[in-house]
Scaffold this motif. Structure first.
Motif, PDB file in Angstrom:
ATOM      1  N   ASN A  28       0.819  -1.217   0.000  1.00 39.15           N
ATOM      2  CA  ASN A  28       0.000   0.000   0.000  1.00 39.15           C
ATOM      3  C   ASN A  28       0.855   1.271   0.000  1.00 39.15           C
ATOM      4  OD1 ASN A  28      -2.389  -1.584   0.145  1.00 39.15           O
ATOM      5  ND2 ASN A  28      -2.161  -1.736   2.362  1.00 39.15           N
ATOM      6  N   TRP A  29       1.758   1.361  -0.990  1.00 39.56           N
ATOM      7  CA  TRP A  29       2.700   2.474  -1.035  1.00 39.56           C
ATOM      8  C   TRP A  29       2.006   3.803  -1.306  1.00 39.56           C
ATOM      9  CZ3 TRP A  29       7.287   1.644   0.927  1.00 39.56           C
ATOM     10  CH2 TRP A  29       7.812   0.348   0.938  1.00 39.56           C
ATOM     11  N   GLY A  30       0.776   3.763  -1.801  1.00 42.81           N
ATOM     12  CA  GLY A  30       0.060   5.014  -2.019  1.00 42.81           C
ATOM     13  C   GLY A  30      -0.127   5.806  -0.745  1.00 42.81           C
ATOM     14  N   TRP A  31      -0.284   5.103   0.376  1.00 37.92           N
ATOM     15  CA  TRP A  31      -0.454   5.780   1.663  1.00 37.92           C
ATOM     16  C   TRP A  31       0.827   6.497   2.087  1.00 37.92           C
ATOM     17  CZ3 TRP A  31      -4.957   6.983   3.233  1.00 37.92           C
ATOM     18  CH2 TRP A  31      -6.045   6.145   3.003  1.00 37.92           C
ATOM     19  N   LEU A  32       1.978   5.975   1.644  1.00 38.70           N
ATOM     20  CA  LEU A  32       3.241   6.645   1.961  1.00 38.70           C
ATOM     21  C   LEU A  32       3.268   8.036   1.338  1.00 38.70           C
ATOM     22  CD1 LEU A  32       6.085   6.447   3.201  1.00 38.70           C
ATOM     23  CD2 LEU A  32       6.871   5.515   1.013  1.00 38.70           C
ATOM     24  N   GLY A  33       2.814   8.130   0.074  1.00 35.22           N
ATOM     25  CA  GLY A  33       2.758   9.423  -0.582  1.00 35.22           C
ATOM     26  C   GLY A  33       1.787  10.374   0.077  1.00 35.22           C
ATOM     27  N   VAL A  34       0.626   9.847   0.493  1.00 35.44           N
ATOM     28  CA  VAL A  34      -0.392  10.680   1.148  1.00 35.44           C
ATOM     29  C   VAL A  34       0.143  11.240   2.465  1.00 35.44           C
ATOM     30  CG1 VAL A  34      -2.625  10.631   2.314  1.00 35.44           C
ATOM     31  CG2 VAL A  34      -2.364   9.531   0.079  1.00 35.44           C
ATOM     32  N   ALA A  35       0.711  10.362   3.303  1.00 35.41           N
ATOM     33  CA  ALA A  35       1.202  10.797   4.610  1.00 35.41           C
ATOM     34  C   ALA A  35       2.347  11.790   4.470  1.00 35.41           C
ATOM     35  CB  ALA A  35       1.650   9.577   5.422  1.00 35.41           C
ATOM     36  N   THR A  36       3.272  11.514   3.537  1.00 40.43           N
ATOM     37  CA  THR A  36       4.395  12.423   3.316  1.00 40.43           C
ATOM     38  C   THR A  36       3.909  13.786   2.818  1.00 40.43           C
ATOM     39  OG1 THR A  36       5.793  10.520   2.745  1.00 40.43           O
ATOM     40  CG2 THR A  36       6.593  12.700   2.121  1.00 40.43           C
ATOM     41  N   GLY A  37       2.918  13.766   1.924  1.00 37.05           N
ATOM     42  CA  GLY A  37       2.363  15.012   1.408  1.00 37.05           C
ATOM     43  C   GLY A  37       1.715  15.858   2.483  1.00 37.05           C
ATOM     44  N   ILE A  38       0.969  15.221   3.389  1.00 38.66           N
ATOM     45  CA  ILE A  38       0.316  15.966   4.473  1.00 38.66           C
ATOM     46  C   ILE A  38       1.354  16.573   5.415  1.00 38.66           C
ATOM     47  CG2 ILE A  38      -1.201  15.766   6.478  1.00 38.66           C
ATOM     48  CD1 ILE A  38      -2.767  13.642   4.952  1.00 38.66           C
ATOM     49  N   LEU A  39       2.406  15.810   5.724  1.00 39.04           N
ATOM     50  CA  LEU A  39       3.474  16.344   6.570  1.00 39.04           C
ATOM     51  C   LEU A  39       4.142  17.541   5.900  1.00 39.04           C
ATOM     52  CD1 LEU A  39       5.163  13.077   7.920  1.00 39.04           C
ATOM     53  CD2 LEU A  39       3.716  14.677   9.178  1.00 39.04           C
ATOM     54  N   ALA A  40       4.321  17.475   4.575  1.00 40.68           N
ATOM     55  CA  ALA A  40       4.911  18.600   3.839  1.00 40.68           C
ATOM     56  C   ALA A  40       4.015  19.832   3.921  1.00 40.68           C
ATOM     57  CB  ALA A  40       5.144  18.196   2.382  1.00 40.68           C
ATOM     58  N   VAL A  41       2.697  19.615   3.846  1.00 38.87           N
ATOM     59  CA  VAL A  41       1.752  20.728   3.954  1.00 38.87           C
ATOM     60  C   VAL A  41       1.850  21.384   5.323  1.00 38.87           C
ATOM     61  CG1 VAL A  41      -0.710  21.291   4.086  1.00 38.87           C
ATOM     62  CG2 VAL A  41       0.136  19.860   2.221  1.00 38.87           C
ATOM     63  N   ILE A  42       1.942  20.568   6.373  1.00 39.01           N
ATOM     64  CA  ILE A  42       2.036  21.113   7.728  1.00 39.01           C
ATOM     65  C   ILE A  42       3.338  21.908   7.901  1.00 39.01           C
ATOM     66  CG2 ILE A  42       2.374  20.474  10.151  1.00 39.01           C
ATOM     67  CD1 ILE A  42       0.347  18.331   9.839  1.00 39.01           C
ATOM     68  N   ILE A  43       4.435  21.364   7.381  1.00 39.91           N
ATOM     69  CA  ILE A  43       5.719  22.062   7.492  1.00 39.91           C
ATOM     70  C   ILE A  43       5.669  23.401   6.760  1.00 39.91           C
ATOM     71  CG2 ILE A  43       8.154  21.975   6.847  1.00 39.91           C
ATOM     72  CD1 ILE A  43       8.019  18.929   7.275  1.00 39.91           C
ATOM     73  N   ALA A  44       5.117  23.380   5.538  1.00 46.39           N
ATOM     74  CA  ALA A  44       5.034  24.614   4.758  1.00 46.39           C
ATOM     75  C   ALA A  44       4.125  25.639   5.428  1.00 46.39           C
ATOM     76  CB  ALA A  44       4.534  24.299   3.346  1.00 46.39           C
ATOM     77  N   SER A  45       2.965  25.191   5.908  1.00 47.38           N
ATOM     78  CA  SER A  45       2.024  26.125   6.535  1.00 47.38           C
ATOM     79  C   SER A  45       2.549  26.643   7.866  1.00 47.38           C
ATOM     80  CB  SER A  45       0.659  25.442   6.723  1.00 47.38           C
ATOM     81  OG  SER A  45       0.769  24.282   7.530  1.00 47.38           O
ATOM     82  N   SER A  46       3.480  25.904   8.501  1.00 49.51           N
ATOM     83  CA  SER A  46       4.072  26.374   9.761  1.00 49.51           C
ATOM     84  C   SER A  46       4.910  27.633   9.542  1.00 49.51           C
ATOM     85  CB  SER A  46       4.942  25.274  10.375  1.00 49.51           C
ATOM     86  OG  SER A  46       4.156  24.153  10.733  1.00 49.51           O
ATOM     87  N   PHE A  47       5.412  27.803   8.322  1.00 51.72           N
ATOM     88  CA  PHE A  47       6.188  29.003   7.985  1.00 51.72           C
ATOM     89  C   PHE A  47       5.292  30.154   7.559  1.00 51.72           C
ATOM     90  CE2 PHE A  47       9.422  25.695   7.459  1.00 51.72           C
ATOM     91  CZ  PHE A  47      10.480  26.248   8.159  1.00 51.72           C
ATOM     92  N   PHE A  48       4.252  29.833   6.765  1.00 52.58           N
ATOM     93  CA  PHE A  48       3.426  30.889   6.166  1.00 52.58           C
ATOM     94  C   PHE A  48       2.193  31.237   7.006  1.00 52.58           C
ATOM     95  CE2 PHE A  48       5.582  28.758   2.601  1.00 52.58           C
ATOM     96  CZ  PHE A  48       6.314  29.837   2.098  1.00 52.58           C
ATOM     97  N   ALA A  49       1.655  30.263   7.738  1.00 50.92           N
ATOM     98  CA  ALA A  49       0.473  30.516   8.575  1.00 50.92           C
ATOM     99  C   ALA A  49       0.533  29.631   9.812  1.00 50.92           C
ATOM    100  CB  ALA A  49      -0.804  30.246   7.775  1.00 50.92           C
ATOM    101  N   PRO A  50       1.495  29.871  10.702  1.00 53.66           N
ATOM    102  CA  PRO A  50       1.701  28.984  11.857  1.00 53.66           C
ATOM    103  C   PRO A  50       0.483  28.864  12.769  1.00 53.66           C
ATOM    104  CG  PRO A  50       2.905  31.057  12.113  1.00 53.66           C
ATOM    105  CD  PRO A  50       2.425  31.005  10.701  1.00 53.66           C
ATOM    106  N   GLU A  51      -0.310  29.939  12.845  1.00 55.93           N
ATOM    107  CA  GLU A  51      -1.481  29.887  13.725  1.00 55.93           C
ATOM    108  C   GLU A  51      -2.607  29.046  13.142  1.00 55.93           C
ATOM    109  OE1 GLU A  51      -2.126  32.990  10.691  1.00 55.93           O
ATOM    110  OE2 GLU A  51      -0.444  32.437  12.020  1.00 55.93           O
ATOM    111  N   ARG A  52      -2.448  28.602  11.879  1.00 53.21           N
ATOM    112  CA  ARG A  52      -3.485  27.771  11.254  1.00 53.21           C
ATOM    113  C   ARG A  52      -2.925  26.474  10.673  1.00 53.21           C
ATOM    114  NH1 ARG A  52      -6.797  32.390   7.756  1.00 53.21           N
ATOM    115  NH2 ARG A  52      -7.443  33.673   9.546  1.00 53.21           N
ATOM    116  N   SER A  53      -1.665  26.186  10.915  1.00 54.23           N
ATOM    117  CA  SER A  53      -1.030  25.020  10.302  1.00 54.23           C
ATOM    118  C   SER A  53      -1.699  23.711  10.724  1.00 54.23           C
ATOM    119  CB  SER A  53       0.458  24.978  10.661  1.00 54.23           C
ATOM    120  OG  SER A  53       0.636  24.902  12.071  1.00 54.23           O
ATOM    121  N   GLY A  54      -2.101  23.622  11.998  1.00 56.60           N
ATOM    122  CA  GLY A  54      -2.777  22.416  12.472  1.00 56.60           C
ATOM    123  C   GLY A  54      -4.135  22.227  11.826  1.00 56.60           C
ATOM    124  N   ILE A  55      -4.865  23.332  11.668  1.00 57.34           N
ATOM    125  CA  ILE A  55      -6.190  23.267  11.044  1.00 57.34           C
ATOM    126  C   ILE A  55      -6.069  22.889   9.575  1.00 57.34           C
ATOM    127  CG2 ILE A  55      -8.227  24.615  10.431  1.00 57.34           C
ATOM    128  CD1 ILE A  55      -7.740  26.262  12.989  1.00 57.34           C
TER     129      ILE A  55
END
Length: 522
Positions: A28-55
């Motif tokens: 089920n390697w597709g889930w690896l891409g999904v999980a990695t992508g979501i983590l990348a979104v959180i990391i990116a949003s932590s720089f640009f919108a830290p107060e909303r990165s979790g949401i």
């Protein structure tokens, strides 16, 4: 800790856990891409919108992880109920959310089963033939196995599985694995079926969860003539199966037990009611199941006893700490009462208004000893803010149904209320001793920790008395949760460590006492 921080933490933990599971299983390697992508979104949003990165991360997690997982579970549920059209429609939608891991092909397989259910076997077989030309071995093998099953060509199916499908690939596909188990039973190799299930049970659990395991158990029990065990499965873990399917396997078990006339009568009664079973019924009538007693070896009988014991342990202890709790009217009533009281709080002035909470019955030590002892009860139904309410109701929803199932609703209420009342009473005594008589305490946390204590002692008892492995595994999970709760209570302000701790202790003590008297009566 605000909502954004909580969501960010939960999403990161969930995605990291998903990545570990994919890498360890190498599937089920597709889930690896999904999980990695979501983590990348959180990391990116932590720089640009830290107060909303979790949401932001929570929204992506909801759409790309939670919805597909819950949706796939519903697809499987519909398949077991033989509602193939609904399952196909839902699977088609889910394939848009998760375009990997073969989810795009699933609707076509379900379409073939849908046509079979309607009696359109030629169209179903034509659809499956497309996959027989597919270079992807997984889909090709699955399509071929389903075709053999639809036509009840069991001897050919067995020969094909043993010659064309490697053993490794066979036990990496839940559909192939369960069809193989059934094929062994259909051709009369009952000892081989029992051995295969016993040896590969853990792999089945990893592949398809409890449903795959219990489907294979069904084949073992039915072909072994264990009528009572078949009925037990259909009354519990396999109760979602359609009535005609249940009757078919009960007939099989009766025939294997030596009651040929009883089994044949059942088959004749359902023969014209379900076109999807037509080939299976015809095969069963022309090739009756041999009596199991004439085939089973002594070691096979021992394995069957162990399989029955495992099923009983699963029924007794498998529901602990479950995200898919069973029906529990008492628990759901408590949840409803807490919600209604919370609405009342809001109407009376606000759930975070201390004066409102005091007027509605919050536990305040000075007030309790000054003639208002009823506060040790009412405080259990009050909550400070919706996050406080939601976290407690989630705990009640996860823990409550299992404890209610195991001890019964009367003893369940005794444990729940005695844990809450006793913990608040101890909190009152300690607060007065420390000169903090004006402290205010609200929430069902102590009562819910009492349910955690009840779950602990039930699983401890199952591990010690029944030597249950599943009880032992669940007990480790409970101990981990308790440890995390202690760390959380000690590190977060405005959380009553004493209330939670004594709720847990009183839950353990009350459950031990109640189960002791139950054992004495037995």
């Amino acid at each position: 800790m605000d909502l954004n921080t909580i969501l960010r933490l939960l999403v990161i933990i969930s995605c990291c856990s998903l990545i570990v599971r994919v890498i360890s299983s190498r599937r089920n390697w597709g889930w690896l891409g999904v999980a990695t992508g979501i983590l990348a979104v959180i990391i990116a949003s932590s720089f640009f919108a830290p107060e909303r990165s979790g949401i932001i991360g929570g929204i992506f997690w909801l759409i790309l992880v939670l919805m597909p997982i819950l949706g796939l579970r519903q697809v499987n549920y519909l398949i077991y109920q033989e509602k193939f059209q609904s399952a196909r429609q839902l699977a088609s939608f889910l394939s848009l959310l998760h375009p990997g891991d073969g989810w795009q092909q699933q609707p076509q397989f379900l379409r073939a089963l849908e046509l079979t259910k309607k009696g359109e076997l030629k169209r179903a077989q034509a659809l499956l033939d497309r996959y027989l030309q597919n270079s992807n071995h997984d889909f090709q093998h699955t399509a071929q196995a389903i075709q053999f099953r639809l036509e009840a060509r069991w001897q050919e199916c067995l020969e094909w599985l043993q010659t064309e499908v490697s053993e490794f690939r066979l036990w990496q596909n839940s559909t192939l694995a369960t069809i193989y188990c059934r094929t062994l039973g259909e051709v009369g190799d009952l000892n081989g079926l029992i051995w295969a299930f016993t040896f590969h049970q853990d792999q089945l659990q990893q592949l398809g969860g409890s449903m795959a395991v219990n489907l294979a158990r069904l084949y073992v029990f039915a072909f072994a003539g264990e009528v009572k065990a078949v009925r037990q499965l259909f009354a519990s873990t396999l109760k979602i199966y359609p009535k005609n399917v249940q009757e078919f396997w009960l007939a099989t078990a009766e025939m294997a037990a030596g009651n040929q006339e009883v089994g044949q009568t059942i088959l004749f009664n359902i023969q014209k009611k379900d076109l999807a079973l037509e080939a299976a019924i015809a095969f069963r009538l022309t090739e009756p199941c041999p009596e199991a007693n004439s085939i089973l070896r002594a070691d096979s009988l021992q394995m069957i006893a162990a399989i029955k014991k495992d099923l009983q342990h699963e029924l007794n202890y498998g529901g602990a700490i479950s995200l898919t709790p069973t029906k529990a009217n008492t628990t759901y009533s408590l949840i409803l009462i807490n919600i209604l009281v919370f609405i009342w709080e809001i109407n009376q002035g606000g759930s975070q208004n201390l004066e409102t909470l005091y007027q509605l019955g919050a536990a305040v030590p000075n007030a309790i000893i000054s003639g208002e002892p009823w506060r040790i009860l009412t405080a259990n139904f009050l909550h400070y803010g919706w996050i406080h309410l939601a976290s407690n109701l989630l705990g009640l929803w996860i823990l409550g149904p299992y404890v209610e199932f195991y001890v019964g609703w009367i003893r369940y209420l005794i444990i729940y209320f005695m844990s809450g009342i006793s913990a608040i009473s101890v909190f009152t005594a300690v607060a007065l001793k420390m000169g903090q008589g004006d402290e205010l305490l609200v929430g069902a946390s102590a009562a819910i920790m009492g349910l955690m204590g009840a779950t602990f002692i039930i699983l401890w008892r199952g591990w010690q008395q029944d030597k249950s492995k599943i009880a032992q595994d669940r007990l480790r999970l409970v101990m981990l949760i308790i440890g995390l709760q202690v760390v959380f209570d000690l590190s977060v302000a405005n959380v009553s460590f004493l209330g939670h701790f004594f709720g847990l202790i009183f839950g353990i003590v009350m459950t031990r006492i109640l189960l002791f008297f139950t054992d004495q009566k037995a």
